[in-house]
Design a protein around this motif. Structure first.
Motif, PDB file in Angstrom:
ATOM      1  N   ARG A  41     -44.684 -12.373  48.192  1.00 42.43           N
ATOM      2  CA  ARG A  41     -45.626 -13.285  47.934  1.00 42.43           C
ATOM      3  C   ARG A  41     -45.050 -14.577  48.714  1.00 42.43           C
ATOM      4  NH1 ARG A  41     -47.945 -13.920  42.018  1.00 42.43           N
ATOM      5  NH2 ARG A  41     -48.765 -15.607  42.938  1.00 42.43           N
ATOM      6  N   GLY A  42     -43.581 -14.789  48.418  1.00 49.29           N
ATOM      7  CA  GLY A  42     -43.206 -16.099  48.945  1.00 49.29           C
ATOM      8  C   GLY A  42     -43.127 -16.170  50.516  1.00 49.29           C
ATOM      9  N   ASP A  43     -43.317 -15.288  51.178  1.00 54.40           N
ATOM     10  CA  ASP A  43     -43.350 -15.194  52.664  1.00 54.40           C
ATOM     11  C   ASP A  43     -44.540 -15.706  53.114  1.00 54.40           C
ATOM     12  OD1 ASP A  43     -41.709 -11.721  52.546  1.00 54.40           O
ATOM     13  OD2 ASP A  43     -40.864 -13.832  52.686  1.00 54.40           O
ATOM     14  N   TYR A  44     -45.693 -15.912  52.293  1.00 60.46           N
ATOM     15  CA  TYR A  44     -46.876 -16.221  52.869  1.00 60.46           C
ATOM     16  C   TYR A  44     -47.193 -17.531  52.417  1.00 60.46           C
ATOM     17  CZ  TYR A  44     -47.395 -11.432  54.365  1.00 60.46           C
ATOM     18  OH  TYR A  44     -47.206 -10.095  54.888  1.00 60.46           O
ATOM     19  N   ASP A  45     -48.114 -18.139  53.376  1.00 52.21           N
ATOM     20  CA  ASP A  45     -48.414 -19.585  53.025  1.00 52.21           C
ATOM     21  C   ASP A  45     -49.619 -19.988  52.809  1.00 52.21           C
ATOM     22  OD1 ASP A  45     -46.200 -19.431  55.746  1.00 52.21           O
ATOM     23  OD2 ASP A  45     -45.726 -20.967  54.078  1.00 52.21           O
ATOM     24  N   TYR A  46     -50.428 -19.136  53.236  1.00 52.71           N
ATOM     25  CA  TYR A  46     -52.157 -19.358  53.023  1.00 52.71           C
ATOM     26  C   TYR A  46     -52.709 -17.982  52.482  1.00 52.71           C
ATOM     27  CZ  TYR A  46     -51.169 -22.870  56.666  1.00 52.71           C
ATOM     28  OH  TYR A  46     -50.908 -23.931  57.373  1.00 52.71           O
ATOM     29  N   TRP A  47     -53.608 -18.184  51.505  1.00 55.68           N
ATOM     30  CA  TRP A  47     -54.314 -17.153  50.633  1.00 55.68           C
ATOM     31  C   TRP A  47     -55.629 -17.317  50.445  1.00 55.68           C
ATOM     32  CZ3 TRP A  47     -51.332 -13.179  48.512  1.00 55.68           C
ATOM     33  CH2 TRP A  47     -49.979 -13.151  48.541  1.00 55.68           C
ATOM     34  N   GLY A  48     -56.321 -15.994  50.606  1.00 58.49           N
ATOM     35  CA  GLY A  48     -57.885 -16.347  50.234  1.00 58.49           C
ATOM     36  C   GLY A  48     -58.212 -16.215  48.789  1.00 58.49           C
TER      37      GLY A  48
END
Length: 124
Positions: A108-115
């Motif tokens: 999860r921490g690898d990603y910066d934007y979420w839907g």
């Protein structure tokens, strides 16, 4: 403003198929890694699949051979084709994007934007 909009969720019987889409707006993610996660009731959000900027893919073991992640850079969209669905696949599915990273991300921490997520329910 970056937005990721998932669609394609729904109710399906065991063994059925669904295709999720994630359309990005606000900027291009053509060279960025993208991913799909899911969260079942009472459980942590877990990694499902990822695709790098060069379209290398990676899957969690439980979906290998059943799910396929792909991307259409002309549409700034990522897809998750889900076949042979099982009740254990029931969850809210989230699309995610890495900011400035070409390589795969698995956490999860690898990603910066979420839907906002789309519900997938598989009935037995």
């Amino acid at each position: 403003q970056v937005q990721l909009l998932e669609s394609g969720g729904g109710l399906v019987q065991t063994g059925g198929s669904l295709r999720l889409s994630c359309a990005a707006s606000g900027r291009t993610f053509r060279t960025n890694a993208m991913g799909w996660f899911r969260q079942a009731p009472g459980k942590e959000r877990e990694f499902v699949a990822a695709i790098s900027g060069g379209s290398i893919t990676y899957y969690t073991d439980s979906v290998k051979g059943r799910f396929t992640i792909s991307r259409d850079n002309t549409k700034n969209t990522v897809y998750l084709q889900m076949n042979s669905l099982k009740p254990d696949d029931t969850a809210v599915y989230y699309c995610a994007a890495r900011d400035g990273y070409y390589g795969l991300g698995y956490a999860r921490g690898d990603y910066d934007y979420w839907g906002q997520g789309t519900q997938v329910t598989v009935s037995s």
